[in-house]
Design a protein around this motif. Structure first.
Motif, short mmCIF file in Angstrom:
data_model
loop_
_atom_site.label_atom_id
_atom_site.label_comp_id
_atom_site.label_asym_id
_atom_site.label_seq_id
_atom_site.Cartn_x
_atom_site.Cartn_y
_atom_site.Cartn_z
N THR A 15 39.06 -0.34 -9.11
CA THR A 15 38.15 -0.13 -10.24
C THR A 15 37.42 -1.43 -10.56
OG1 THR A 15 39.57 1.58 -11.19
CG2 THR A 15 38.01 0.52 -12.68
N GLU A 69 33.90 -4.32 -14.85
CA GLU A 69 32.96 -3.92 -15.89
C GLU A 69 33.17 -2.47 -16.33
OE1 GLU A 69 29.14 -2.72 -13.06
OE2 GLU A 69 28.93 -4.12 -14.71
N ASP A 70 33.82 -1.65 -15.47
CA ASP A 70 34.08 -0.26 -15.83
C ASP A 70 35.18 -0.11 -16.86
OD1 ASP A 70 32.11 0.55 -14.12
OD2 ASP A 70 33.46 1.07 -12.46
N GLN A 79 34.42 1.05 -20.69
CA GLN A 79 34.31 2.43 -21.17
C GLN A 79 35.61 2.91 -21.85
OE1 GLN A 79 34.30 5.52 -17.98
NE2 GLN A 79 34.34 3.73 -16.64
N LYS A 91 30.27 4.23 -22.63
CA LYS A 91 30.46 2.79 -22.59
C LYS A 91 29.95 2.16 -23.87
CE LYS A 91 30.34 1.75 -17.67
NZ LYS A 91 29.72 0.91 -16.65
#
Length: 469
Positions: free
Chosen positions: A80, A83-84, A87, A105
């Motif tokens: 992963t 930056e994800d 969210q 997000k």
């Protein structure tokens, strides 16, 4: 010492306490040092063990970095992207609106986003339960216990995965424990130990963000030798205090406790001039303006507020430790240097650039150059001098003319055409600390030469940096 790139997309910051506990059978300093070193080695082993847990703050995300980067919820995998993770973080705005952050997000207005993680240790172990066995041993010893406040950061780019970040975070935590051990033993005197304190400093490009460990309770003046070594290590000039505590990096997601806005100009777009270059204030300052601090100075205090902004710059760059002076302290300083009568203290009388120069010298030991301009129309020809000031000194400039005072934070100037724009911070603002209003309404904004009264004379106070390390 860990150096990371300040221009990266997301900062991952791990904070949390690690308990340093030592049983000392002797107060012999050599033996104590060995026990303390073994204890630090145990802590480093804990960080590398499967018990180490990283919990993303304000989210359900928990990561076991030494179990193959196992994580919950199961949608989070080692591949992963960092930056994800945003969210999954619940922001204040989403919470008040009753929205699940996993579906959307969070929108960041910050140029650098921060993901905060808590460092924890898993206490329970899987396996069959067994009856406890108690042993009692009578043993006299000294017991040393303190909490080490871990604070590590790594910066990630768009394509960095959680696995990449966790490896670097564990490396940073291990390195920080090594630095803490060095500082603890270096400043150990007899049975007295000083708690190591990690701080982060943002150095000029391309060096970025650097972690340094200082002993808590030891003043900056006593750490000059250590700072000199750091300057040599990072090839920094020895006339600017990059590593004083006041100059520690302020993470963009942390509010300032005093309520003042910092650097409102950073969200502005620069004007475009033909062959123009931008020259800006260097470092951090606070925006001081009318009606703050429960002082009604509307109509007379603009130069005082500009002076306060300048003083905040010297304080927040670590040049001075003195708090920003109040109106009465400014007035008293002018009385003390013989510039004003005693009745001046407590009055609503204006001051100008010459008085600002005198107060800076009296209260902070700061020298200033004065630029005299016989009429406002001449300011358009001062591009080279102003550009040079921001390039070399980088301090805010106070300008006074007629009954008005302003703060100049920078210029855009074209050497070929002579065109110029001024970045103005206006102390006449009377509203709340609303960044959007302040920038939208031009209280902090770029102005053209027509901003100045073309026929009034102006004095500019250009504060000079102190030469200190």
């Amino acid at each position: 010492m860990v150096v990371v790139d300040s221009d990266s997309v997301t900062i991952l910051r791990v904070k949390g306490p690690l308990e340093l506990k030592c049983h000392l059978d002797s107060t012999d300093e050599v033996l104590m040092r060995k026990v303390i070193s073994r204890t630090f080695e145990t802590l480093r082993s804990q960080v590398k063990s499967e018990s180490c847990v990283l919990a993303v703050c304000d989210s359900p995300v928990i990561i076991w970095p030494n179990k193959g980067v196992y994580a919950t919820p199961e949608e989070i995998t080692p591949t992963t992207l960092c930056e994800d993770v945003h969210q999954w973080i619940q922001t204040d705005e989403q919470e008040s609106a009753g929205k699940r952050s996993a579906k959307k997000k969070s929108k960041k207005s910050l140029s650098v986003s921060v993901i905060n993680l808590r460092l924890m240790m898993e206490m329970t172990k899987p396996g069959p339960l067994s009856a406890p066995i108690l042993n009692k041993t009578v043993h006299k010893s000294h017991f040393l216990s303190t909490a080490l406040s871990m604070d590590c950061v790594v910066c990630t780019s768009f394509n960095d995965t959680i696995k990449d970040a966790c490896e670097r975070l564990l490396e940073a935590l291990t390195h920080q424990l090594c630095e803490m051990e060095k500082v603890t033993l270096q400043h150990m005197k007899g049975t007295t130990l000083l708690v190591p304190e990690p701080l982060h400093f943002l150095l000029p490009k391309p060096k970025g963000l650097v972690m340094v460990v200082y002993p808590a309770g030891v003043s900056d003046s006593q750490l000059e030798t250590q700072r000199m070594e750091l300057h040599q290590q990072f090839e920094l000039p020895d006339d600017r205090p990059y590593f004083r505590r006041a100059n520690a990096y302020h993470f963009p997601d942390e509010p300032y406790k005093d309520g003042y806005l910092r650097n409102p100009h950073v969200i502005l777009n620069h004007p475009t001039l033909d062959n123009g270059k931008v020259y800006l204030v260097q470092g951090i300052y606070s925006y001081h303006h009318y009606m703050q601090d429960r002082v009604d100075d509307n109509g007379w205090g603009c130069a005082y507020r500009s002076l306060q902004t300048i003083c905040s710059w010297f304080q927040q760059q670590g040049y001075v430790e003195r708090p920003v002076p109040t109106h009465k302290e400014i007035q008293q300083a002018l009385v003390d240097v013989g510039d004003k009568q005693a009745s001046f203290v407590g009055s609503h009388q204006w001051i100008g650039s010459i008085e600002v120069q005198a107060v800076l010298n009296q209260l902070l030991g700061i020298t200033s150059k004065i630029m005299f301009v016989s009429q406002g129309s001449e300011l358009a020809s001062k591009g080279r001098e102003l550009a040079n000031h921001f390039l070399t000194e980088g301090t805010p400039i106070m300008i006074g003319g007629g009954v008005l005072a302003h703060t100049i934070l920078g210029v855009t100037w074209s050497e070929t055409t002579g065109e110029i724009r001024y970045l103005i911070l206006d102390p006449h603002y009377t509203g709340a600390e609303d960044l959007q209003v302040i920038t939208d309404k031009g209280w902090c904004g770029w102005k053209g030469p027509e901003f100045w009264d073309q026929t009034a004379y102006y004095n500019l106070c250009l504060p000079q940096r102190l030469k200190s390390i």
